[in-house]
Design an enzyme around this catalytic site. Structure first.
Site, PDB file in Angstrom:
ATOM      1  N   ARG A   1       0.847  -1.191   0.000  1.00 28.38           N
ATOM      2  CA  ARG A   1       0.000   0.000   0.000  1.00 28.38           C
ATOM      3  C   ARG A   1       0.872   1.226   0.000  1.00 28.38           C
ATOM      4  O   ARG A   1       1.702   1.402   0.884  1.00 28.38           O
ATOM      5  CB  ARG A   1      -0.831   0.016   1.290  1.00 28.38           C
ATOM      6  CG  ARG A   1      -2.204  -0.408   1.091  1.00 28.38           C
ATOM      7  CD  ARG A   1      -3.097  -0.241   2.261  1.00 28.38           C
ATOM      8  NE  ARG A   1      -2.598   0.204   3.539  1.00 28.38           N
ATOM      9  CZ  ARG A   1      -3.396   0.623   4.515  1.00 28.38           C
ATOM     10  NH1 ARG A   1      -4.698   0.670   4.316  1.00 28.38           N
ATOM     11  NH2 ARG A   1      -2.924   0.986   5.667  1.00 28.38           N
TER      12      ARG A   1
ATOM     13  N   THR B   1      -1.258   7.488  -0.693  1.00 26.65           N
ATOM     14  CA  THR B   1      -2.549   7.339  -1.407  1.00 26.65           C
ATOM     15  C   THR B   1      -3.373   6.177  -0.859  1.00 26.65           C
ATOM     16  O   THR B   1      -4.568   6.087  -1.133  1.00 26.65           O
ATOM     17  CB  THR B   1      -2.302   7.057  -2.898  1.00 26.65           C
ATOM     18  OG1 THR B   1      -1.636   5.785  -3.008  1.00 26.65           O
ATOM     19  CG2 THR B   1      -1.464   8.131  -3.547  1.00 26.65           C
TER      20      THR B   1
ATOM     21  N   ASP C   1       0.822  -2.749  12.172  1.00 21.65           N
ATOM     22  CA  ASP C   1       1.275  -3.120  10.828  1.00 21.65           C
ATOM     23  C   ASP C   1       1.699  -4.595  10.829  1.00 21.65           C
ATOM     24  O   ASP C   1       2.707  -4.965  11.431  1.00 21.65           O
ATOM     25  CB  ASP C   1       2.440  -2.219  10.413  1.00 21.65           C
ATOM     26  CG  ASP C   1       2.810  -2.425   8.950  1.00 21.65           C
ATOM     27  OD1 ASP C   1       2.753  -1.456   8.186  1.00 21.65           O
ATOM     28  OD2 ASP C   1       3.131  -3.583   8.569  1.00 21.65           O
TER      29      ASP C   1
HETATM   30  C1  PRP Z   1      -0.953  -4.515   4.432  1.00 24.42           C
HETATM   31  C2  PRP Z   1      -1.756  -5.779   4.579  1.00 24.42           C
HETATM   32  C3  PRP Z   1      -2.602  -5.772   3.341  1.00 24.42           C
HETATM   33  C4  PRP Z   1      -2.878  -4.307   3.130  1.00 24.42           C
HETATM   34  C5  PRP Z   1      -4.262  -4.007   3.629  1.00 24.42           C
HETATM   35  O1  PRP Z   1       0.111  -4.712   3.584  1.00 24.42           O
HETATM   36  O2  PRP Z   1      -0.965  -6.937   4.739  1.00 24.42           O
HETATM   37  O3  PRP Z   1      -1.966  -6.326   2.205  1.00 24.42           O
HETATM   38  O4  PRP Z   1      -1.912  -3.592   3.913  1.00 24.42           O
HETATM   39  O5  PRP Z   1      -4.618  -2.717   3.341  1.00 24.42           O
HETATM   40  P1  PRP Z   1      -5.772  -2.345   2.293  1.00 24.42           P
HETATM   41  O6  PRP Z   1      -6.912  -3.264   2.565  1.00 24.42           O
HETATM   42  O7  PRP Z   1      -6.091  -0.922   2.631  1.00 24.42           O
HETATM   43  O8  PRP Z   1      -5.217  -2.488   0.900  1.00 24.42           O
HETATM   44  P2  PRP Z   1       1.230  -3.585   3.330  1.00 24.42           P
HETATM   45  O9  PRP Z   1       0.844  -2.712   2.182  1.00 24.42           O
HETATM   46  O10 PRP Z   1       1.524  -2.885   4.608  1.00 24.42           O
HETATM   47  O11 PRP Z   1       2.478  -4.422   2.817  1.00 24.42           O
HETATM   48  P3  PRP Z   1       3.413  -5.452   3.620  1.00 24.42           P
HETATM   49  O12 PRP Z   1       2.593  -6.698   3.854  1.00 24.42           O
HETATM   50  O13 PRP Z   1       4.525  -5.688   2.643  1.00 24.42           O
HETATM   51  O14 PRP Z   1       3.854  -4.808   4.897  1.00 24.42           O
HETATM   52  N1  URA Z   2      -2.152  -2.962   6.959  1.00 27.03           N
HETATM   53  C1  URA Z   2      -1.744  -3.390   8.183  1.00 27.03           C
HETATM   54  O1  URA Z   2      -0.741  -4.102   8.309  1.00 27.03           O
HETATM   55  N2  URA Z   2      -2.466  -3.019   9.245  1.00 27.03           N
HETATM   56  C2  URA Z   2      -3.575  -2.261   9.140  1.00 27.03           C
HETATM   57  O2  URA Z   2      -4.204  -1.952  10.178  1.00 27.03           O
HETATM   58  C3  URA Z   2      -3.977  -1.834   7.866  1.00 27.03           C
HETATM   59  C4  URA Z   2      -3.252  -2.209   6.786  1.00 27.03           C
END
Ligand code: PRP
Ligand code: URA
Length: 209
Positions: A104, A108, A200
């Protein structure tokens, strides 16, 4: 029409409370995510097809049930979805694993794609997409769209914690996909994090913050 299943087994709820706790370190967090994924997989796979088979026990011949339908593919959304794969593989060791890389964008909140490698026969498999967190739903929606473009047809989404608006966005975009979650939390904060959530997931799994 999508079905949304909230898995409220006491063991899942207990482990989820430990996962949410900010004092749980990466080692325990990783183990707990894997354990909850394994417990949830029991419910996620409940409607896999079975057939009668003849078996001979040491005592007598009998008719038993065995899996008969499509084989399974587990597709984690990187990075955090990877933390759930080991638990599901413990129950379904023959499953193939594909990977979708999305993150993400922090300003944005839109998902950015960086990787996609799937089993060649993805169209013939029951697909379980894993991601611990479903916040806005953008990442899951895009991952499922990528899977469909590559031929996947039978897709279910498995998350630990979801926000209601994210669930609604996913089932609106993909009404043929069933969603399984251990919790539906109340809201997102101004940074797009689930409240109360767990923080996170990627950073807590891999100790990157
Ligand atoms: C997190 C999570 C999802 C996403 C959820 O990943 O594991 O993939 O955010 O958010 P959304 O529903 O608003 O799209 P992140 O982008 O933090 O990546 P990562 O797993 O590499 O830390
Ligand atoms: N991604 C995460 O890892 N945690 C949240 O709460 C939302 C998006």
């Amino acid at each position: 029409m999508s079905k949304v299943t909230q898995i409220d087994h006491p063991l899942v709820l207990h482990k989820l409370a430990l996962i949410r706790d900010k004092n749980t370190g990466s080692k325990d967090f990783r183990e707990l995510v894997e354990e909850v994924a394994m417990l949830m997989a029991y419910e996620v796979t409940r409607n896999l097809q079975i057939e009668d088979v003849e078996i001979e026990t040491p005592i007598a011949k009998t008719t038993c049930k065995m899996l008969s339908g499509k084989k399974v593919a587990i597709i984690p959304i990187l990075r955090a979805g990877l933390g759930m794969v080991g638990g599901i593989l413990k129950l379904i060791p023959a499953a193939k694993v594909g990977h979708i890389g999305l993150y993400r964008d922090e300003s944005t909140l839109k998902p950015v794609e960086y990787f996609c490698k799937l089993p060649q026969d993805i169209g013939e498999r029951e697909v379980i997409v894993t991601d611990p967190m479903l916040a806005t739903g953008g990442s899951a929606i895009d991952a499922i769209t990528m899977l469909k473009r590559k031929g996947a047809k039978n897709i279910r989404l498995m998350c630990l914690i979801t926000a209601r608006e994210g669930v609604e966005a996913v089932i609106k975009a993909h009404p043929d996909v069933d969603v399984y979650t251990a919790a539906i939390d109340e809201k997102l904060n101004e940074n797009g994090y689930i409240v109360p959530g767990l923080g996170d997931a990627g950073d807590r799994l891999y100790g990157t913050k």
